[in-house]
Design an enzyme around this catalytic site. Structure first.
Site, PDB file in Angstrom:
ATOM      1  CG  ASP A  26      -4.524   7.720   7.970  1.00 63.30           C
ATOM      2  OD1 ASP A  26      -4.340   6.519   8.215  1.00 63.30           O
ATOM      3  OD2 ASP A  26      -4.895   8.158   6.874  1.00 63.30           O
ATOM      4  CD  GLU A  35      -2.878  -0.606   2.526  1.00 68.53           C
ATOM      5  OE1 GLU A  35      -2.781   0.457   3.165  1.00 68.53           O
ATOM      6  OE2 GLU A  35      -3.549  -1.570   2.902  1.00 68.53           O
TER       7      GLU A  35
END
Lengths: 286, 405
Positions: free
Chosen positions: A72, A61
Site C-alpha cells: 500500500d 472493503e
C-alpha cells in the site's frame, strides 16, 4: 476446471454473489469503497461504515490495520497507523462488522489486509469469528495462490469468499492458477505499483478486463488510482465494479485537526464524497 | 520432530524450511519472484557463473580472508582456542559484499537495468553501491531516517559510490520500513529492477540465494581449520540480526554432529525489559509472517510488528532468516542473546587485546565468546565470525561511553 467448480457454495450464495446479481439486473456497475477499520477512531469509523451503503457504496472493503502494509501507498499506511494508534485490533475490526450487520443485512463486507494479524489471531478462530460477525469475503494481499492452504482453502470451506488480486504482471500462463480458488469477484489491480498512485488508461483497463473474462465467469472489479467521480465512471463502463480506497482515506486524513482528532462534519464530508463517486458510477452506463 | 538425514537440503521446492520461509508477497511481485528463482537455479548450475563469481571474490573482495588465531584474547579468557574469521578485511569492511557480488551477477544475467536495496547499519548499502559502481548500474538504497542519522559515514560512502540514498520516513523509520519501501519500489518498477536483498530473509528464493553466496565463509573456515589444526572446529559463534553471516558460517557444518553452533541475537537493554527493549526475534519473539516469509518476529498480541531496540543498527530488524527459525525449532543451533552493555564491553576488549575494532554486530557474538570460552577446555576450537569492522560504529560507541568526538 472452471472457477465455479472449486468454490462450492461460497460463490453461488452469499451477499457478494447476490449483490452482483442485483447490479446485473439493474444494468450497472458497482462501487466498492475502502476504509480502514478504526480510522481515525472506532466511533467515527463505525459512523462512516454504517453510512456507506446510504451514500451509494455497493460493496465495502474494510481494511484490517497492519503496521507494515508493504503493497500500500502512504495514504493507506497512514490510515492503518492512525487506526492502530487509536487502539484498533483484529477483534475490534470484527466488532465494527458485527455492529454494522445490526442495521444492514445485505451489503457485502470484505476484509482487506495482510496475513500476520490473522495468523496471530489463529486462522480457524478468525474464520469462525468473521463468519459470526457477518464478514463475506477476504482480500489478503500477501497470500498468493502458492500459499492457498494457509487461509484461502480454509476460508472457502467456511463459506467465506477469497478474492484474489490479478495484476498487469499476471500473464495468461499464470492466470488459471490465480483464478483457481478465487470466488466472489476478481480484483484487477490496474497498475503495477502501490495503492493511491497513478491511474491506468481506459484502453488498458478494457483490454485487461476482456482478458480476465476469458479466464473466469466471476465479476471483475477494477481499482488502484481512481480518485474522482469521472474516473470511477470510466472504470464502471468497462468493469463490473470500480474500487476506490486511497482517495476516500485521504479525505478522512484531510478532515483531521492538528492533533489528529476528527473535525466536525468529517463523516458527512466523507460520505458526501462517496455519494459523488456513486453518482458517477450510476451514470456511467446511463 | 523427526531428525532429518541432512540439515543442508532445505528449503523444499516451495521455499519452506519446516513451517518457515515461503513466498508471502503481493501478486504483482509473484511473477518476478518466480523469474528470480528460475534465473538463480540456472546460474547455480552454470560453471561459468561460479567461475566469474569466484574470480571477483578473489581479485576484488580479497578472499580468502584469514582465519586468525586470537592468541591474546585466548590467553585472557583462559579456555577455548579462539579464532576470528576475518570478514572485516573484505573490501568494504564486512561480509555483505560476498552476497552482493553474487546477486549483481545474477541481476546482470537477468538483463535487469536498475538495482534497489535496503540497509540498516549501511554495510549492505555500501556493498550494494560498490558492486553497482563496479558493474555500472544505477543504484537506489532505502534507509530509515533514524538509521541515516546514526550511520552518517556509511551514508556518505554510498553517495561517493554513486548511489542514491532515499530516506524512509514511514513507520518506525528503520530497517523494516526501508524494506517496506524497497518492496514498494519493486512493485512499481517490476519490469527493469532487481531487488538486491542483503540478508537471508524475505520471500523464497532470497533466503537460499543469500545463504549460498555467504556459505563461502564456512567453506573457507573448513579448509583453513584443517590446515591450521588438522580437524574441524568444535564450536562456531556468529551474530544474528537477519542472520546472513551466521548462516554463511554455519551452513557447511550443519551435518557435522561434533560442531556446535551458537547464534547471538541483540538483547538490547534486556529481553526481560519487554518487547520494545531488544531485537531478539528468536529468543524474544514468536512465529509470524512479514516481508515475504514466515519466521520468528517481534510482534504484539495482535500480530502488529514491534520495532526492536539494539545498540547496533544492523541487528534491530524485527525478523530473522527462516532457516534460522527452523534450525532453532529442531534444536540444531542454539540461539542466545547479548545485551548492549555486554556488547560494549566485548567491543572494547577486542580493540585492546587484539588491535581490532569490530562492528557492533560482531561484538554481540564476541560477548558470547567472552562468556563461553573460559568454561571450555584449552583444546576446544572456537570460531567467531568477525563479520564487519567497527569504523562505522565509533560515533555510536563514543556516545554510549559518554565521549564527545
Amino acid at each position: 476446471m472452471s472457477a465455479q467448480s472449486t468454490n462450492g457454495r461460497a460463490i453461488t450464495e452469499g451477499r457478494i454473489a447476490r449483490r452482483f446479481q442485483a447490479l446485473r439486473a439493474e444494468g450497472r456497475a458497482g462501487l466498492v469503497t475502502f476504509i480502514t477499520a478504526g480510522d481515525p477512531d472506532a466511533g467515527t469509523c463505525q459512523a462512516l461504515l454504517n453510512g456507506l451503503p446510504g451514500a451509494g457504496a455497493d460493496l465495502i472493503e474494510l481494511g484490517l490495520p497492519f503496521t507494515d502494509p508493504m503493497a500500500d501507498g502512504p495514504a493507506i499506511q497512514a490510515s492503518s497507523l492512525r487506526a492502530l494508534h487509536a487502539g484498533a485490533s483484529t477483534k475490534r475490526t470484527l466488532e465494527l462488522v458485527r455492529n454494522f450487520r445490526r442495521g444492514d443485512a445485505d451489503t457485502p463486507i470484505i476484509l482487506m489486509g495482510y496475513y500476520n494479524p490473522i495468523y496471530s489471531y489463529g486462522v480457524d478462530r478468525f474464520l469462525a469469528d468473521a463468519v459470526e460477525a457477518g464478514v463475506d469475503g477476504l482480500i489478503i494481499v500477501d497470500l498468493p495462490p502458492e500459499e492457498d492452504e494457509e487461509l484461502c482453502l480454509p476460508a472457502l470451506k467456511a463459506g467465506v469468499n477469497f478474492i484474489r488480486l490479478a495484476t498487469p504482471t499476471t500473464d495468461d500462463k499464470r492466470l488459471p492458477a490465480v483464478m483457481a480458488n478465487t470466488s466472489g469477484f476478481v480484483y484487477y489491480v490496474s497498475i503495477a505499483g502501490i495503492t493511491g498512485t497513478a491511474s491506468a488508461a481506459s484502453s488498458d483497463i478494457g483490454a485487461a478486463v476482456a482478458r480476465l473474462k476469458r479466464h473466469t465467469d466471476l465479476p471483475v472489479a477494477v481499482g488502484f488510482g481512481i480518485k474522482t467521480a469521472e474516473q470511477a465512471a470510466s472504470v464502471a463502463r468497462l468493469a463490473d465494479a470500480a474500487v476506490v480506497g486511497s482517495a476516500i482515506v485521504t479525505r478522512i486524513a484531510d478532515s483531521l485537526d492538528a492533533a489528529g482528532k476528527p473535525k466536525a462534519g468529517l463523516v458527512e464530508d466523507v460520505l458526501g464524497f462517496v455519494a459523488g463517486l456513486a453518482q458517477g458510477v450510476r451514470a456511467a452506463r446511463g | 520432530m523427526t531428525r532429518p538425514n541432512t540439515y543442508r537440503s532445505g528449503p523444499d521446492d516451495r521455499g519452506h524450511f519446516g513451517i518457515y520461509g515461503g513466498r508471502f508477497v503481493a501478486e504483482t511481485l509473484m511473477p518476478l519472484i518466480l523469474e528470480v528463482e528460475r534465473a538463480y537455479n540456472e546460474a547455480r548450475n552454470d560453471p561459468a557463473f561460479e567461475a566469474e563469481m569466484r574470480g571477483h571474490l578473489k581479485q576484488y573482495v580479497g578472499r580468502p580472508n584469514p582465519l586468525y588465531y586470537a592468541e591474546r584474547l585466548t590467553e585472557k579468557l583462559g579456555g577455548a582456542r579462539i579464532y576470528f574469521k576475518r570478514e572485516e578485511l573484505n573490501h568494504t569492511g564486512a561480509h555483505k559484499i560476498n552476497n552482493c557480488i553474487g546477486q549483481i551477477l545474477l541481476a546482470r544475467r537477468m538483463g535487469k537495468k536498475r538495482i534497489i536495496a535496503e540497509t540498516g547499519a549501511g554495510q549492505h548499502g555500501v556493498a550494494t553501491a560498490t558492486v553497482c559502481a563496479l558493474f555500472d548500474m544505477p543504484c537506489v538504497v532505502y534507509m530509515g531516517e533514524t538509521d541515516i542519522a546514526r550511520q552518517q559515514p556509511n551514508v556518505f560512502r554510498m553517495k561517493l559510490l554513486g548511489a542514491e540514498v532515499r530516506s524512509v520516513t514511514s513507520g518506525a523509520k528503520t530497517l523494516k520500513d526501508a524494506m517496506n519501501e524497497a518492496l514498494r519500489d519493486w512493485v512499481t518498477n517490476v519490469a527493469d529492477t532487481y531487488y538486491l536483498i542483503g540478508t537471508a530473509a524475505g520471500p523464497h528464493p532470497y533466503p537460499t540465494i543469500v545463504r549460498d553466496f555467504q556459505s563461502v565463509i564456512g567453506e573457507e573456515v573448513w579448509t583453513q581449520m584443517m590446515e591450521l589444526e588438522g580437524r574441524l572446529p568444535d564450536s562456531l559463534v556468529a551474530c544474528v540480526g537477519g542472520g546472513s553471516n551466521a548462516i554463511g558460517l554455519f551452513h557447511p557444518f550443519l551435518d557435522e554432529p561434533t560442531v556446535r553452533m551458537v547464534g547471538v541475537e541483540a538483547a538490547g537493554r534486556g529481553i526481560d525489559k519487554g518487547p520494545l527493549d531488544h531485537a531478539a526475534s528468536i529468543t524474544g519473539g514468536r512465529p509470524g509472517v512479514l516481508h515475504g516469509n514466515r519466521t520468528y518476529l517481534l510482534q504484539d498480541e495482535d500480530g502488529q510488528i514491534i520495532e526492536g531496540h539494539s545498540i547496533s543498527a544492523g541487528l534491530d530488524y524485527p525478523g530473522v532468516g527462516p532457516e534460522h527459525a527452523w534450525l532453532n525449532d529442531i534444536g540444531r543451533i542454539e540461539y542466545v542473546s547479548a545485551t548492549d552493555d555486554e556488547t560494549l564491553e566485548a567491543f572494547q576488549l577486542c580493540a585492546r587485546t587484539e588491535g581490532i575494532i569490530p562492528a557492533l554486530e560482531s561484538a554481540h557474538a564476541l560477548a558470547e565468546v567472552v562468556k563461553r570460552a573460559p568454561t571450555l577446555p584449552k583444546d576446544h576450537l572456537m570460531v567467531l565470525c568477525l563479520s564487519g569492522r567497527g569504523d562505522k560504529d565509533i560515533f555510536s560507541v563514543a556516545k554510549h561511553l559518554g565521549v564527545e568526538l
